[in-house]
Design a protein around this motif. Structure first.
Motif, PDB file in Angstrom:
ATOM      1  N   SER A 358       0.847  -1.190   0.000  1.00 44.74           N
ATOM      2  CA  SER A 358       0.000   0.000   0.000  1.00 44.74           C
ATOM      3  C   SER A 358       0.887   1.246   0.000  1.00 44.74           C
ATOM      4  N   GLU A 359       0.307   2.411  -0.281  1.00 47.55           N
ATOM      5  CA  GLU A 359       1.080   3.647  -0.356  1.00 47.55           C
ATOM      6  C   GLU A 359       1.818   3.943   0.935  1.00 47.55           C
ATOM      7  N   ASP A 360       1.197   3.621   2.086  1.00 50.20           N
ATOM      8  CA  ASP A 360       1.842   3.902   3.364  1.00 50.20           C
ATOM      9  C   ASP A 360       2.794   2.800   3.817  1.00 50.20           C
ATOM     10  N   GLY A 361       2.921   1.732   3.008  1.00 48.82           N
ATOM     11  CA  GLY A 361       3.854   0.671   3.315  1.00 48.82           C
ATOM     12  C   GLY A 361       3.428  -0.266   4.424  1.00 48.82           C
ATOM     13  N   ARG A 362       2.221  -0.121   4.912  1.00 51.87           N
ATOM     14  CA  ARG A 362       1.790  -0.922   6.059  1.00 51.87           C
ATOM     15  C   ARG A 362       1.235  -2.285   5.668  1.00 51.87           C
ATOM     16  N   ARG A 363       0.754  -2.421   4.434  1.00 56.58           N
ATOM     17  CA  ARG A 363       0.120  -3.675   4.019  1.00 56.58           C
ATOM     18  C   ARG A 363       0.664  -4.119   2.667  1.00 56.58           C
ATOM     19  N   LEU A 364       0.687  -5.421   2.498  1.00 57.18           N
ATOM     20  CA  LEU A 364       1.108  -6.050   1.248  1.00 57.18           C
ATOM     21  C   LEU A 364      -0.027  -6.926   0.757  1.00 57.18           C
ATOM     22  N   THR A 365      -0.343  -6.865  -0.540  1.00 57.61           N
ATOM     23  CA  THR A 365      -1.378  -7.745  -1.072  1.00 57.61           C
ATOM     24  C   THR A 365      -0.773  -9.087  -1.477  1.00 57.61           C
ATOM     25  N   ALA A 366      -1.599 -10.122  -1.414  1.00 53.87           N
ATOM     26  CA  ALA A 366      -1.177 -11.466  -1.809  1.00 53.87           C
ATOM     27  C   ALA A 366      -2.390 -12.261  -2.237  1.00 53.87           C
ATOM     28  N   SER A 367      -2.163 -13.289  -3.053  1.00 52.54           N
ATOM     29  CA  SER A 367      -3.222 -14.247  -3.402  1.00 52.54           C
ATOM     30  C   SER A 367      -2.725 -15.627  -3.025  1.00 52.54           C
ATOM     31  N   TRP A 368      -3.668 -16.525  -2.628  1.00 54.22           N
ATOM     32  CA  TRP A 368      -3.258 -17.815  -2.077  1.00 54.22           C
ATOM     33  C   TRP A 368      -4.355 -18.841  -2.275  1.00 54.22           C
ATOM     34  N   SER A 369      -3.949 -20.100  -2.509  1.00 50.21           N
ATOM     35  CA  SER A 369      -4.923 -21.186  -2.561  1.00 50.21           C
ATOM     36  C   SER A 369      -4.361 -22.408  -1.862  1.00 50.21           C
ATOM     37  N   THR A 370      -5.244 -23.263  -1.386  1.00 48.46           N
ATOM     38  CA  THR A 370      -4.893 -24.523  -0.750  1.00 48.46           C
ATOM     39  C   THR A 370      -5.757 -25.615  -1.377  1.00 48.46           C
ATOM     40  N   PRO A 371      -5.488 -26.886  -1.084  1.00 47.58           N
ATOM     41  CA  PRO A 371      -6.335 -27.933  -1.666  1.00 47.58           C
ATOM     42  C   PRO A 371      -7.812 -27.787  -1.337  1.00 47.58           C
ATOM     43  N   ASP A 372      -8.138 -27.108  -0.237  1.00 50.54           N
ATOM     44  CA  ASP A 372      -9.529 -26.941   0.176  1.00 50.54           C
ATOM     45  C   ASP A 372     -10.081 -25.557  -0.110  1.00 50.54           C
ATOM     46  N   SER A 373      -9.265 -24.668  -0.622  1.00 50.89           N
ATOM     47  CA  SER A 373      -9.704 -23.288  -0.798  1.00 50.89           C
ATOM     48  C   SER A 373      -9.245 -22.742  -2.136  1.00 50.89           C
ATOM     49  N   PRO A 374     -10.185 -22.263  -2.972  1.00 56.41           N
ATOM     50  CA  PRO A 374      -9.791 -21.627  -4.235  1.00 56.41           C
ATOM     51  C   PRO A 374      -8.994 -20.360  -3.955  1.00 56.41           C
ATOM     52  N   GLY A 375      -8.518 -19.710  -5.001  1.00 52.60           N
ATOM     53  CA  GLY A 375      -7.716 -18.513  -4.831  1.00 52.60           C
ATOM     54  C   GLY A 375      -8.407 -17.461  -3.988  1.00 52.60           C
ATOM     55  N   GLU A 376      -7.749 -17.054  -2.910  1.00 52.31           N
ATOM     56  CA  GLU A 376      -8.235 -16.001  -2.027  1.00 52.31           C
ATOM     57  C   GLU A 376      -7.244 -14.848  -2.060  1.00 52.31           C
ATOM     58  N   ILE A 377      -7.706 -13.637  -1.764  1.00 47.59           N
ATOM     59  CA  ILE A 377      -6.816 -12.485  -1.726  1.00 47.59           C
ATOM     60  C   ILE A 377      -6.676 -12.006  -0.283  1.00 47.59           C
ATOM     61  N   TYR A 378      -5.452 -11.562   0.059  1.00 46.99           N
ATOM     62  CA  TYR A 378      -5.113 -11.226   1.434  1.00 46.99           C
ATOM     63  C   TYR A 378      -4.401  -9.885   1.508  1.00 46.99           C
ATOM     64  N   ALA A 379      -4.449  -9.295   2.712  1.00 43.83           N
ATOM     65  CA  ALA A 379      -3.596  -8.170   3.081  1.00 43.83           C
ATOM     66  C   ALA A 379      -2.677  -8.657   4.193  1.00 43.83           C
ATOM     67  N   ILE A 380      -1.370  -8.492   4.000  1.00 45.48           N
ATOM     68  CA  ILE A 380      -0.377  -8.914   4.982  1.00 45.48           C
ATOM     69  C   ILE A 380       0.189  -7.669   5.647  1.00 45.48           C
ATOM     70  N   GLU A 381       0.155  -7.623   6.984  1.00 45.20           N
ATOM     71  CA  GLU A 381       0.702  -6.489   7.722  1.00 45.20           C
ATOM     72  C   GLU A 381       2.224  -6.519   7.631  1.00 45.20           C
ATOM     73  N   ALA A 382       2.808  -5.416   7.167  1.00 43.54           N
ATOM     74  CA  ALA A 382       4.254  -5.367   6.973  1.00 43.54           C
ATOM     75  C   ALA A 382       5.014  -5.459   8.286  1.00 43.54           C
ATOM     76  N   ALA A 383       4.431  -4.984   9.369  1.00 43.06           N
ATOM     77  CA  ALA A 383       5.132  -4.980  10.652  1.00 43.06           C
ATOM     78  C   ALA A 383       5.111  -6.338  11.331  1.00 43.06           C
ATOM     79  N   THR A 384       4.000  -7.068  11.208  1.00 41.79           N
ATOM     80  CA  THR A 384       3.826  -8.314  11.966  1.00 41.79           C
ATOM     81  C   THR A 384       3.792  -9.572  11.112  1.00 41.79           C
ATOM     82  N   GLY A 385       3.514  -9.439   9.817  1.00 41.12           N
ATOM     83  CA  GLY A 385       3.362 -10.605   8.954  1.00 41.12           C
ATOM     84  C   GLY A 385       1.987 -11.232   9.024  1.00 41.12           C
ATOM     85  N   ARG A 386       1.089 -10.678   9.813  1.00 42.40           N
ATOM     86  CA  ARG A 386      -0.262 -11.232   9.943  1.00 42.40           C
ATOM     87  C   ARG A 386      -1.017 -11.074   8.625  1.00 42.40           C
TER      88      ARG A 386
END
Length: 662
Positions: A358-386
Motif C-alpha cells: 500500500s502507499e503507506d507501506g503498512r500492508r502487502l497484497t497477496a493471493s493464495w490457494s490450498t487444496p480446500d480453498s480456491p484462490g483467495e486475496i489477502y492483506a499482509i501487515e508489513a510490521a507483523t506478517g499477519r
C-alpha cells in the motif's frame, strides 16, 4: 515475475493451461496443415451428471492479483466469478461487502495497476487468448475504457509507470510476424503516453530474448533482463535517454546465473536482484548502480527455492519476497536496508504470490490457494506478517464438494534422486482400490504445487486418486535438479516418468488396471511419450495442447521459445536427428490406448496443428480419440463454458475407457 514457465503448464487452480508473466506468440508453420474438425459433445445423460460436479467446482471461483488503490480504501482484483478473468473492486476494510465488476468485456483481464493520479487503472487484454496483449486505461470505477496501443498486434508485457514520471508507461514487447517463421527471438522496450492519443514508441531493442523488470522512480533508468536460458541470464541497467546498456549482474568473468527479477529501491540508489548466483543457493542481492554488492539475503527454507518475485515498499523500509519452494510457495518480509528477516508471514501450506505494498507501506497484497480453498486475496501487515482476507464471501458449492486429502511423497529415482510427488485422495479412500490419474506439469521447468486444483477436485470427486510427480527438470528444487533434463539428459526425465507412474500403480489405494496419464503443454508431450514407451501401464491418456513433433513445433512457435529451447531440447538444425528421436510423432504407432485431445484454436505457443497431427495419426489406425477444440481459447482454458465442457466430456470418456476389464 516467474519466467521459467514459458512452455506453459497445467495451472488447474484457475483452469488455465498457461498464465506465465510474459506473453509469447507463435508464427504460422509453412506450409499449414489442413485442420481437422473437432468432435462435438454428446450431450449424454452421464455428461449432464458430470456437468453438475464441475459446475459446483467452478462456482467456487478464484480471486487473484489484488492491488490497493492509491488511497488504500479499495482493493482491485481479478476474478473468475463470472466465468472469465475480469476486474472487480471492493472496500479494503469490508471483506463481506459485495464485489463490483468494473468492465463489461468479453475478453480476459488478468490484473490492473492503479496509476499515481489515484483516479486511473492500467490493464492488459487480448483477443481469444491469443496473447497479443494490448494496453488499456480506465477510471477506478471502470468508466472511460480507452485502448492505448491500437496499432500493431504485439506481444506486450505488463507495463510499468514510474512514480515520479507518471505520464509514460514502459513495457517490453515482441513484434508479431505471421509471414516469417524464423522471426528474431529478441525483444524491445516501448513507451506510450498513459493519457492516450499518441502512438507507442520504441525506446531500445536487443537481439537477445529479454524483459523489462523495472523503471526507476524518476523514469530515467530501466532494468532489463537478458534471458538466454533458465540458467544463463544477465541484468542490464539502461539509460533511457541515451539507450546505453550497462551490464549490472553477474560481474565480468562470473558464472552463468539464473535471475528471476530485479527492482529499484525507492530512492534509486540500490537495486534488489533475485538470483541463484550460479549455484544451488537462492539469493536476494542489494547492489549499487555500478553492480557493487551492498547486502544479501540467503534463502534457507529450502536453500534450493526460487525467489520468484520482489515487492518494494515506497516508504523504503520493507521488501517482500515470493518464494517458490517447488511444491509450495512462501512469503518473506525483509528489512530493506539490511535484508534481514523482519517478520514471519503465516499462510497455510499452498500456492500463491505477492502483489504490491500500500502507499503507506503498512500492508502487502497477496493471493493464495490450498487444496480446500480456491484462490483467495489477502492483506499482509508489513510490521507483523499477519495475513487477513480482503474478501470473505459465501461459496455455497464449496461445502457440497467431496472432501480431499493431500500429501507429498518422495519417490526414489533410478539414480537415487528424490522426486517430490503430490497425492490427492478422496477422504473416504481407506481400503479402496481407486482409478489413478497421473498428471505431468508443463514448463518443462514448471512444477506441480499443493494448491486448489480443479482437476484434483473433479477426479477425486469421482472417486479417483490424483498423483502429480515433479520429475527432474522441475523448477524450485534447485539449479541442478532443473537442468537435469536438458538436451540428451531428457532421457533421464523419461525414466522418472516411468518410475513415478509405476510407483503410483503400486500404492495400496491404486487400481493398477485403471491408470490414466494426463498433462498440458509440455505435460501433454509427456503424455504422448508415456503412452508410447510404457503402453502396458495405461488404460487411456489426456493430452491438452501438447507437442507431437519437436521439429514442426520449433518451426512454428515464436523465436523466443525456439531460442530458449536450444538448451532445453536442442537446436532445430544442429540437433535435428536427436529431436526426431524424442518426438512422439515418430513412434505414434506404438500408442494403443484411447486418447482425449484438447486444443485452443488460437494457441500462440503450441499451434493446434500439433494436436491435429496426433489425432490424424491415431484415427488412421482406428485408435479411439475424442478431440475438443475451443474456438475462443489459446494456450489456455480460461472460459467457464470451456472448462465445464472439457471436464464433463473427459470424465465420461475416461469412465468408459477404464470400465471394462483390462
Amino acid at each position: 515475475m516467474k519466467l521459467r514457465n514459458i512452455f506453459g503448464s497445467l495451472l488447474v487452480a484457475s483452469a488455465a493451461l498457461s498464465l506465465s508473466s510474459f506473453a509469447l506468440q507463435a508464427q504460422t508453420s509453412p506450409p499449414p496443415l489442413t485442420l481437422l474438425p473437432p468432435d462435438k459433445a454428446s450431450g449424454s445423460a452421464r455428461q449432464v451428471e458430470l456437468t453438475k460436479l464441475i459446475t459446483a467446482i467452478e462456482d467456487a471461483f478464484a480471486d487473484s492479483a489484488p492491488v490497493f488503490t492509491r488511497d488504500g480504501k479499495t482493493v482491485i482484483f481479478s476474478s473468475f466469478r463470472d466465468g472469465l478473468p475480469q476486474l472487480y473492486s471492493s472496500p479494503a476494510d469490508r471483506p463481506d461487502a459485495p464485489a463490483t465488476r468494473l468492465l463489461k468485456t468479453t475478453e480476459r483481464i488478468p490484473g490492473a495497476f492503479p496509476l499515481p493520479d489515484g483516479k486511473t487503472l492500467l490493464y492488459r487484454s487480448d483477443h481469444g487468448a491469443d496473447e497479443n496483449w494490448s494496453l488499456f486505461r480506465c477510471a477506478v470505477d471502470g468508466t472511460g475504457a480507452t485502448e492505448l496501443t491500437p496499432g500493431a498486434r504485439m506481444q506486450r508485457d505488463f507495463p510499468i509507470v514510474p512514480e515520479g514520471a507518471p505520464a509514460t508507461a514502459f513495457y517490453s514487447a515482441r513484434i508479431l510476424s505471421q509471414a516469417d517463421s524464423t522471426a528474431s527471438p529478441g525483444s524491445a522496450l516501448y513507451a506510450v503516453a498513459v493519457a492516450g492519443g499518441s502512438p507507442e514508441k520504441k525506446v531500445w531493442s536487443d537481439s537477445v530474448p529479454g524483459f523489462l523488470t523495472d523503471v526507476s522512480r524518476d523514469g530515467k533508468r530501466a532494468l532489463w533482463l537478458q534471458y538466454r536460458s533458465q540458467g544463463d541470464c544477465t541484468e542490464l541497467l539502461l539509460d533511457l535517454a541515451t539507450g546505453k546498456a550497462t551490464p549490472l549482474y553477474p560481474p565480468p568473468g562470473g558464472p552463468k546465473v539464473q535471475i528471476n527479477v530485479a527492482r529499484f529501491a525507492t530512492d534509486g540508489n540500490r537495486i534488489y536482484l533475485a538470483t541463484d548466483g550460479g549455484s544451488e543457493q537462492a539469493l536476494l542481492l542489494a547492489l549499487d548502480p555500478g553492480g557493487k554488492e551492498l547486502a544479501r539475503y540467503t534463502e534457507t527454507h529450502p536453500a534450493t527455492a526460487d525467489i520468484e518475485d520482489v515487492a518494494v515498499a515506497k516508504t523504503g523500509d520493507r521488501i517482500a519476497l515470493a518464494i517458490g519452494a517447488g511444491n509450495h510457495n512462501d512469503v518473506r518480509l525483509l528489512d530493506a536496508k539490511t535484508l534481514a528477516p523482519a517478520a514471519s508471514v503465516s499462510l497455510p501450506l499452498g500456492t500463491g504470490g505477492i502483489g504490491d505494498f500500500s502507499e503507506d507501506g503498512r500492508r502487502l497484497t497477496a493471493s493464495w490457494s490450498t487444496p480446500d480453498s480456491p484462490g483467495e486475496i489477502y492483506a499482509i501487515e508489513a510490521a507483523t506478517g499477519r495475513a487477513a482476507p480482503l474478501r470473505r464471501e459465501p461459496r455455497p458449492s464449496l461445502a457440497s464438494l467431496p472432501k480431499v486429502v493431500a500429501s507429498i511423497a518422495d519417490v526414489p529415482a533410478f539414480d537415487g534422486l528424490k522426486l517430490p510427488t503430490n497425492v490427492y485422495l478422496p477422504a473416504d479412500a481407506t481400503g479402496k482400490k481407486l482409478p489413478v490419474l497421473v498428471v505431468y506439469h508443463g514448463g518443462p521447468s514448471g512444477s506441480s504445487q499443493i494448491r486448489w486444483s480443479i482437476a484434483a477436485r473433479f477426479f477425486t470427486g469421482l472417486g479417483w486418486a490424483v498423483v502429480e510427480p515433479n520429475v527432474r527438470g522441475s523448477g524450485g528444487f534447485g539449479r541442478a535438479f532443473e537442468a537435469a533434463d536438458n538436451g540428451p539428459k531428457r532421457l533421464d526425465a523419461f525414466k522418472d516418468v516411468e518410475t513415478t507412474s509405476r510407483w503410483a500403480a503400486s500404492q495400496p489405494w491404486a487400481d493398477s488396471n485403471r491408470m490414466v496419464v494426463y498433462g498440458g503443454s509440455y505435460g501433454g508431450y509427456t503424455v504422448l511419450m508415456a503412452l508410447e514407451r510404457w503402453p502396458g501401464i495405461w488404460r487411456a491418456g489426456v493430452d491438452l495442447v501438447g507437442v507431437a513433433n519437436l521439429t514442426t513445433f520449433l518451426q512454428s512457435t515464436s523465436g523466443i521459445i525456439r531460442e530458449i529451447f536450444k538448451v532445453e531440447f536442442g537446436d532445430l538444425e544442429k540437433d535435428a536427428a536427436f529431436l526426431k528421436t524424442i518426438s512422439p510423432i515418430e513412434e505414434i504407432d506404438k500408442i494403443v490406448a484411447p486418447l482425449f485431445v484438447y486444443a485452443g484454436a488460437n494457441d500462440p505457443r503450441v499451434p493446434r496443428t500439433e494436436s491435429d497431427q496426433v489425432v490424424r495419426a491415431l484415427r488412421a489406425r482406428k485408435i479411439p480419440v475424442e478431440y475438443m477444440v475451443a474456438d475462443n481459447e489459446g494456450h489456455s482454458m480460461d472460459r467457464r463454458e470451456n472448462t465445464i465442457e472439457f471436464y464433463s466430456r473427459v470424465g465420461e470418456f475416461l469412465e468408459k475407457q477404464t470400465a471394462a476389464p483390462k
